[in-house]
Scaffold this motif. Structure first.
Motif, PDB file in Angstrom:
ATOM      1  N   PHE A 169     -65.350  55.260  56.732  1.00  0.00           N
ATOM      2  CA  PHE A 169     -65.006  55.571  57.844  1.00  0.00           C
ATOM      3  C   PHE A 169     -66.527  54.221  58.311  1.00  0.00           C
ATOM      4  N   ARG A 170     -67.425  54.185  57.226  1.00  0.00           N
ATOM      5  CA  ARG A 170     -68.855  53.463  57.815  1.00  0.00           C
ATOM      6  C   ARG A 170     -68.580  51.536  57.362  1.00  0.00           C
ATOM      7  N   LEU A 171     -67.319  51.425  56.536  1.00  0.00           N
ATOM      8  CA  LEU A 171     -66.829  51.049  55.965  1.00  0.00           C
ATOM      9  C   LEU A 171     -66.052  49.751  56.969  1.00  0.00           C
ATOM     10  N   VAL A 172     -65.190  51.204  57.582  1.00  0.00           N
ATOM     11  CA  VAL A 172     -64.051  50.936  58.483  1.00  0.00           C
ATOM     12  C   VAL A 172     -64.832  50.026  59.297  1.00  0.00           C
ATOM     13  N   ASN A 173     -65.826  50.798  59.685  1.00  0.00           N
ATOM     14  CA  ASN A 173     -66.543  50.305  61.616  1.00  0.00           C
ATOM     15  C   ASN A 173     -66.991  48.648  60.703  1.00  0.00           C
ATOM     16  N   ASN A 174     -67.490  48.377  59.933  1.00  0.00           N
ATOM     17  CA  ASN A 174     -67.724  47.331  58.861  1.00  0.00           C
ATOM     18  C   ASN A 174     -67.298  46.078  59.395  1.00  0.00           C
ATOM     19  N   TYR A 175     -65.711  46.041  59.476  1.00  0.00           N
ATOM     20  CA  TYR A 175     -64.552  45.640  58.908  1.00  0.00           C
ATOM     21  C   TYR A 175     -63.963  45.416  60.025  1.00  0.00           C
ATOM     22  N   LEU A 176     -64.096  45.597  61.126  1.00  0.00           N
ATOM     23  CA  LEU A 176     -63.204  46.080  62.744  1.00  0.00           C
ATOM     24  C   LEU A 176     -63.832  45.023  63.484  1.00  0.00           C
ATOM     25  N   ASP A 177     -63.392  44.116  63.994  1.00  0.00           N
ATOM     26  CA  ASP A 177     -63.727  42.956  65.134  1.00  0.00           C
ATOM     27  C   ASP A 177     -64.171  44.207  66.001  1.00  0.00           C
ATOM     28  N   PRO A 178     -65.431  43.412  66.907  1.00  0.00           N
ATOM     29  CA  PRO A 178     -66.082  44.745  68.061  1.00  0.00           C
ATOM     30  C   PRO A 178     -64.727  44.673  69.295  1.00  0.00           C
ATOM     31  N   ASP A 179     -65.480  46.274  69.167  1.00  0.00           N
ATOM     32  CA  ASP A 179     -64.190  46.982  69.766  1.00  0.00           C
ATOM     33  C   ASP A 179     -62.659  47.426  69.274  1.00  0.00           C
ATOM     34  N   GLY A 180     -62.675  47.410  67.764  1.00  0.00           N
ATOM     35  CA  GLY A 180     -61.639  47.016  67.074  1.00  0.00           C
ATOM     36  C   GLY A 180     -61.179  48.528  67.009  1.00  0.00           C
ATOM     37  N   VAL A 181     -60.059  48.621  66.194  1.00  0.00           N
ATOM     38  CA  VAL A 181     -58.884  50.196  67.017  1.00  0.00           C
ATOM     39  C   VAL A 181     -58.908  50.953  65.041  1.00  0.00           C
ATOM     40  N   PHE A 182     -59.560  51.989  65.276  1.00  0.00           N
ATOM     41  CA  PHE A 182     -58.618  52.545  63.305  1.00  0.00           C
ATOM     42  C   PHE A 182     -58.066  53.551  63.623  1.00  0.00           C
ATOM     43  N   ILE A 183     -56.747  53.563  63.334  1.00  0.00           N
ATOM     44  CA  ILE A 183     -55.640  54.951  63.186  1.00  0.00           C
ATOM     45  C   ILE A 183     -54.898  55.313  62.030  1.00  0.00           C
ATOM     46  N   PHE A 184     -55.409  56.580  61.690  1.00  0.00           N
ATOM     47  CA  PHE A 184     -55.256  56.861  60.747  1.00  0.00           C
ATOM     48  C   PHE A 184     -54.206  58.760  60.828  1.00  0.00           C
ATOM     49  N   ASP A 185     -53.135  59.141  60.031  1.00  0.00           N
ATOM     50  CA  ASP A 185     -52.989  60.344  59.794  1.00  0.00           C
ATOM     51  C   ASP A 185     -53.516  61.359  59.130  1.00  0.00           C
ATOM     52  N   LEU A 186     -53.737  62.570  58.852  1.00  0.00           N
ATOM     53  CA  LEU A 186     -54.310  63.768  58.350  1.00  0.00           C
ATOM     54  C   LEU A 186     -52.626  64.413  58.108  1.00  0.00           C
ATOM     55  N   ASN A 187     -52.769  65.191  57.261  1.00  0.00           N
ATOM     56  CA  ASN A 187     -51.964  66.455  56.167  1.00  0.00           C
ATOM     57  C   ASN A 187     -52.881  67.542  57.347  1.00  0.00           C
ATOM     58  N   THR A 188     -52.252  68.794  58.008  1.00  0.00           N
ATOM     59  CA  THR A 188     -53.544  69.526  58.663  1.00  0.00           C
ATOM     60  C   THR A 188     -53.841  70.463  57.421  1.00  0.00           C
ATOM     61  N   ARG A 189     -54.670  71.344  57.708  1.00  0.00           N
ATOM     62  CA  ARG A 189     -54.903  72.677  56.968  1.00  0.00           C
ATOM     63  C   ARG A 189     -53.689  73.932  56.794  1.00  0.00           C
ATOM     64  N   TYR A 190     -53.340  74.036  58.410  1.00  0.00           N
ATOM     65  CA  TYR A 190     -52.113  74.633  58.455  1.00  0.00           C
ATOM     66  C   TYR A 190     -50.962  74.195  57.609  1.00  0.00           C
ATOM     67  N   LYS A 191     -50.603  72.624  56.811  1.00  0.00           N
ATOM     68  CA  LYS A 191     -49.839  72.687  56.257  1.00  0.00           C
ATOM     69  C   LYS A 191     -49.669  72.593  54.805  1.00  0.00           C
ATOM     70  N   TYR A 192     -50.771  72.739  54.701  1.00  0.00           N
ATOM     71  CA  TYR A 192     -50.998  73.230  53.739  1.00  0.00           C
ATOM     72  C   TYR A 192     -51.205  74.706  53.007  1.00  0.00           C
ATOM     73  N   GLU A 193     -51.973  75.581  53.624  1.00  0.00           N
ATOM     74  CA  GLU A 193     -51.711  76.347  53.437  1.00  0.00           C
ATOM     75  C   GLU A 193     -49.846  77.302  54.442  1.00  0.00           C
ATOM     76  N   LYS A 194     -49.607  77.274  54.716  1.00  0.00           N
ATOM     77  CA  LYS A 194     -47.767  77.358  55.145  1.00  0.00           C
ATOM     78  C   LYS A 194     -47.160  76.396  54.845  1.00  0.00           C
ATOM     79  N   ILE A 195     -46.884  75.672  54.310  1.00  0.00           N
ATOM     80  CA  ILE A 195     -46.474  74.705  54.332  1.00  0.00           C
ATOM     81  C   ILE A 195     -45.779  74.358  52.780  1.00  0.00           C
ATOM     82  N   LEU A 196     -47.186  73.594  52.565  1.00  0.00           N
ATOM     83  CA  LEU A 196     -47.488  72.813  51.060  1.00  0.00           C
ATOM     84  C   LEU A 196     -47.219  74.147  49.753  1.00  0.00           C
TER      85      LEU A 196
END
Length: 275
Positions: free
Chosen positions: A143-170
């Motif tokens: 996250f620090r590297l992301v902040n470092n390499y973004l333009d001023p006020d640049g945006v960071f978008i990412f996805d995550l598998n959730t705890r629910y998915k690991y516990e109940k699905i996978l």
């Protein structure tokens, strides 16, 4: 064995059920809602380049980073074969972009210590690439590297598998699939106390002599709670913007299997950058 080595050569065959173009449409919607309709965009954990190439076809100048040389080799092959023909076939592109595409730049780097020559308007990471970062301290570094390499006020978008998915699905599930000359068996083992999901991937790939070679890869992903992610983002220097249940504009639910998180750069001065 390093993750995504032998699997790289058949990754796209087994992932052909993922609607990358629809996922890209959603990602572009989020980017535009947060002020990024064009310009330079970096994808972390780009794999074989499916999303990088899709974003390129939407008019973004793309950089893709992954730490698997084998996956990047597949991405580079797509990058070299894409051009006017690919652009003209994609009805999501504007007429002005169909004259040609600017090639994506692919870099073999670990996202925990990636380096760029300058800043970018946005950074994205999808297909649960962030779940591969197993330690909160290492995620803060990302996250620090992301902040470092973004333009001023640049945006960071990412996805995550959730705890629910690991516990109940996978968790504790075995998934298998057979194709004409490839098959895989994917065993999942989820540890609730650590939040680590271990999956053992056995690949059977038919050679030219008709016999099948067996390859094994072991992958690890970690489940993070939403509040934990918020805290790590804030500690890193990024600014928290919000989170959605994947592919919707709805809040995260208890049974969300995948979520999207948005953060912004903070700490740079636009005035300084423009001087």
């Amino acid at each position: 064995m390093e993750a995504y080595s032998e699997f790289a050569q058949v990754y796209d065959l087994f992932m052909d059920n993922i609607p990358y173009e629809e996922w890209c449409d959603y990602l572009v919607t989020l980017l535009k809602q947060h002020g990024v309709s064009d310009g330079l965009v970096l994808e972390l954990g780009c794999g074989t380049g499916n999303m990088t190439e899709a974003l390129k076809r939407r008019g973004y100048d793309m950089i893709g980073i992954d730490n698997s040389e084998e996956m990047l080799a597949e991405a580079i092959e797509k990058n070299m074969s894409s051009g006017t023909e690919t652009a003209a076939a994609d009805d999501r592109m504007s007429e002005g972009m169909k004259d040609g595409l600017k090639p994506a730049l692919y870099l073999c780097q670990d996202m925990r210590e990636f380096e760029l020559y300058g800043t970018v308007r946005a950074i994205v990471s999808v297909c649960d690439s962030i779940n591969y970062i197993l330690e909160p301290e290492e995620l803060i570094q990302v996250f620090r590297l992301v902040n470092n390499y973004l333009d001023p006020d640049g945006v960071f978008i990412f996805d995550l598998n959730t705890r629910y998915k690991y516990e109940k699905i996978l968790g504790e599930q075995t998934i298998g699939e057979t194709r004409e000359d490839h098959c895989f068996i994917w065993d999942n083992y989820y540890d609730i106390s650590s939040g680590i999901n271990e999956y053992i991937l056995n690949l059977f790939i038919q050679g030219e002599d008709g016999r099948y070679d067996r390859y094994e890869e072991v992958h690890y992903q970690r489940a993070y709670d939403l509040e934990e992610i918020r805290q790590l983002i804030e500690v890193s220097g990024l600014r928290w913007e919000g989170a959605y249940d994947a592919f919707t504009m709805e809040p995260v639910r208890e049974d969300s299997e995948r979520i999207y998180i948005i953060a912004r750069e903070q700490g740079k001065s636009k005035t300084t950058e423009e001087m």
